[in-house]
Design a protein around this motif. Structure first.
Motif, mmCIF file in Angstrom:
data_model
loop_
_atom_site.group_PDB
_atom_site.id
_atom_site.type_symbol
_atom_site.label_atom_id
_atom_site.label_comp_id
_atom_site.label_asym_id
_atom_site.label_seq_id
_atom_site.Cartn_x
_atom_site.Cartn_y
_atom_site.Cartn_z
ATOM 1 N N ALA A 167 1.317 3.779 -3.191
ATOM 2 C CA ALA A 167 0.994 5.201 -3.023
ATOM 3 C C ALA A 167 2.036 6.064 -3.732
ATOM 4 C CB ALA A 167 0.924 5.551 -1.538
ATOM 5 N N PHE A 168 3.309 5.709 -3.570
ATOM 6 C CA PHE A 168 4.363 6.493 -4.224
ATOM 7 C C PHE A 168 4.273 6.365 -5.741
ATOM 8 C CE2 PHE A 168 6.671 5.816 -0.058
ATOM 9 C CZ PHE A 168 6.390 7.092 0.374
ATOM 10 N N ILE B 144 7.560 11.735 -2.398
ATOM 11 C CA ILE B 144 7.459 11.682 -0.935
ATOM 12 C C ILE B 144 6.984 13.035 -0.404
ATOM 13 C CG2 ILE B 144 8.753 11.371 1.214
ATOM 14 C CD1 ILE B 144 10.540 9.413 -0.217
ATOM 15 N N ARG C 137 1.592 5.768 -7.518
ATOM 16 C CA ARG C 137 0.435 6.538 -7.986
ATOM 17 C C ARG C 137 0.727 8.036 -7.974
ATOM 18 N NH1 ARG C 137 -4.936 4.252 -7.765
ATOM 19 N NH2 ARG C 137 -5.696 6.305 -7.170
ATOM 20 N N ILE C 138 1.414 8.492 -6.930
ATOM 21 C CA ILE C 138 1.726 9.923 -6.832
ATOM 22 C C ILE C 138 2.672 10.335 -7.958
ATOM 23 C CG2 ILE C 138 2.937 11.641 -5.433
ATOM 24 C CD1 ILE C 138 1.715 10.275 -2.968
ATOM 25 N N PHE D 283 11.610 10.543 -7.106
ATOM 26 C CA PHE D 283 11.078 9.838 -5.942
ATOM 27 C C PHE D 283 10.958 10.742 -4.710
ATOM 28 C CE2 PHE D 283 11.524 6.689 -2.421
ATOM 29 C CZ PHE D 283 10.278 6.115 -2.577
ATOM 30 N N SER E 96 0.824 -1.208 0.000
ATOM 31 C CA SER E 96 0.000 0.000 0.000
ATOM 32 C C SER E 96 0.861 1.263 0.000
ATOM 33 C CB SER E 96 -0.930 0.000 1.209
ATOM 34 O OG SER E 96 -0.178 -0.053 2.399
ATOM 35 N N ILE E 97 2.030 1.192 0.627
ATOM 36 C CA ILE E 97 2.938 2.342 0.676
ATOM 37 C C ILE E 97 3.643 2.496 -0.671
ATOM 38 C CG2 ILE E 97 4.892 3.364 1.890
ATOM 39 C CD1 ILE E 97 2.440 2.952 3.678
ATOM 40 N N MET F 296 3.312 13.296 -0.934
ATOM 41 C CA MET F 296 2.640 12.423 0.035
ATOM 42 C C MET F 296 2.568 13.097 1.399
ATOM 43 S SD MET F 296 1.552 9.161 0.472
ATOM 44 C CE MET F 296 1.413 7.875 1.701
ATOM 45 N N GLU G 107 0.387 12.919 -9.400
ATOM 46 C CA GLU G 107 0.312 14.072 -8.514
ATOM 47 C C GLU G 107 1.604 14.863 -8.320
ATOM 48 O OE1 GLU G 107 -2.577 13.749 -5.158
ATOM 49 O OE2 GLU G 107 -2.627 11.659 -5.801
#
Lengths: 111, 360
Positions: free
Chosen positions: B77-78, B329, B80-81, B325, B73-74, B332, B85
């Motif tokens: 998330a990265f 972060i 997807r971002i 990367f 899940s972590i 996030m 995003e």
């Protein structure tokens, strides 16, 4: 436009002491939903946690939290957010250290 | 070899099993209450101990690194971002003064929007809800190209590039027009397309385009042109476990080796003994070819290590690959801070008014 949509709303049907509640988080998706769900589930005082994206055309997620011992789910949510932030900064540090210290292959890519 | 301590690759709890017809043990089980008498609650110190981030390969356009010890899940998330995003700068508005080419304005405008720009997004602001353009949130580009006949071309020439001047509108025709403080801000690296050779449209003598473009900062979830990456993906580390009870027969060693990607399986030239090359294990494509041969039944197990992520990120040019990367972060953490602030307000409200009585 009408009044601004709040970032977080507690959906009706929540326990008065917030020991069980569903939070509607606006402008978020699976990105935060799944990561947050995982971190909340890491809390031993949490009986249940799950999230959903109710509809693709609605820009929000629902996060359901149920607590043991009538504890506040809102406190658990805030604690999980803090932990998630710690996790992020830890990964950031580890990445930066690796980039600076580790030996890795550097190559030239044609574009 | 097969030690089963919690930090070993061979700890069965870390494995996703890849069977001939299905994949098993996909979900992670490291939650409080799952394993009796074990503490799986969040512990930052333990996490720091287990986490390993190792950069393995870097080029001018892409980066590969391993991230070990985090949940899917972590990692997801990265990923997807990174795609949706992390902000970049792209052409958003096109004002057409003149376009006598065969390409329709709308189609040309769409093509212009897709051009990757070399602008560092950190130097610009996002446009606010009023949409007011300022020198801090908008870059202006112009293209003014007219195609003409090349009078000095040979009589029997057929190549349009020789026959005409400006037969193609290229991304290098985009001219940046600095406004306000922009000249100082972008000093040394003037905003321009990352690739000067993109053909935007073709012209013939007498055809002309004269347009003005406004580039703004945006995110990939609004439009894919804003995505800073070509791809951002991860794989989970393949793991091949040989069964010591049932070794591969020596006369089948070569056939066994060919069931896997090159370099994954080593065969001893003397004894024809089969072994797994741990350093090359990540090269395995998990084709499951070995499961098709009944003679290898029970010899080997195909697995993946659930918390071992092999990231591959390709930059589109706005950020250097190493920077992508950390940017994800950052995004996030901004998201987390936003939600936290709102949750804090909610918490103090419910305590203050007594509308919702807090327990505990």
């Amino acid at each position: 436009m009408a009044e601004p949509i709040p970032k977080i709303r507690i959906l009706k049907g929540a326990a008065p002491d917030l020991s069980a509640a569903t939070y509607q988080i606006h402008n978020e998706s699976h990105t935060i939903g799944n990561a947050l769900r995982w971190m909340i589930m890491k809390n031993p005082k949490v009986e249940f946690c799950g999230y959903s994206l109710p509809h693709p055309s609605e820009n929000h997620i629902h996060v359901r939290i149920q607590m043991y011992d009538n504890l506040s789910s809102l406190d658990a949510l805030i604690e999980a957010l803090d932990n998630l932030d710690d996790l992020c900064s830890t990964i950031d540090d580890a990445y930066t250290v690796s980039l600076r210290r580790d030996k890795y292959e550097v190559w030239d890519e044609k574009s | 070899m097969a030690s089963t301590s919690a930090h070993s690759l061979y700890d069965p709890r870390r494995h996703v099993r890849v069977d001939p017809e299905r994949v098993r043990d996909v979900s992670s089980t490291d939650f409080p209450g799952y394993w009796p008498d074990e503490d799986h609650s969040w512990n930052l110190e333990k996490f720091k101990e287990r986490l390993r981030v190792t950069v393995t390969r870097v080029s001018n356009r892409s980066i590969e690194f391993d991230m070990v010890g985090v949940d899917a899940s972590i990692a997801n998330a990265f990923r997807r971002i990174l795609i949706a995003e992390v902000p970049t700068v792209c052409i958003e508005n096109v004002y057409v003064h003149d376009n006598t080419s065969v390409m329709v304005d709308e189609v040309f405008a769409h093509r212009l929007g897709m051009i990757p720009l070399n602008v560092d997004p950190a130097l610009m602001e996002m446009r606010d809800s009023t949409g007011q353009a300022t020198d801090r949130n908008t870059l202006v580009f112009r293209v003014n190209v007219t195609c003409t006949r090349n009078k000095s071309s040979p009589k029997d020439e057929t190549d349009p590039a020789v026959l005409y001047h400006d037969a193609e509108v290229l991304s290098s025709h985009l001219k940046w027009e600095p406004a306000g403080e922009q000249e100082a801000v972008f000093e040394g690296k003037p905003p321009a397309p990352t690739n000067p050779d993109i053909v935007l449209m073709k012209l013939r003598p007498g055809q002309e385009v004269d347009i003005e473009m406004h580039a703004v900062k945006g995110v990939g979830k609004d439009h894919a042109k804003f995505s800073p990456v070509a791809t951002a993906s991860y794989r989970i580390l393949p793991l091949i476990v040989l069964n010591p009870e049932k070794p591969v027969p020596p006369h089948l060693a070569a056939k066994f080796q060919k069931c896997f990607s090159p370099g994954v399986i080593d065969v001893d030239p003397q004894t024809q003994e089969v072994s797994v090359n741990e350093g090359n294990m990540r090269k395995e494509t998990m084709s499951r070819e070995v499961h098709r041969h009944p003679e290898f039944k029970g010899c080997v197990e195909l697995k993946r290590v659930r918390d071992y992520f092999l990231f591959n990120i390709e930059s589109e040019g706005a950020y250097t690959p190493e920077r992508l990367f950390p940017e994800s972060i950052k995004v996030m953490r901004e998201k987390i801070a936003n939600i936290r602030k709102a949750a804090q307000v909610l918490s103090s409200e419910s305590q203050g008014t007594g509308d919702v009585e807090m327990g505990g």
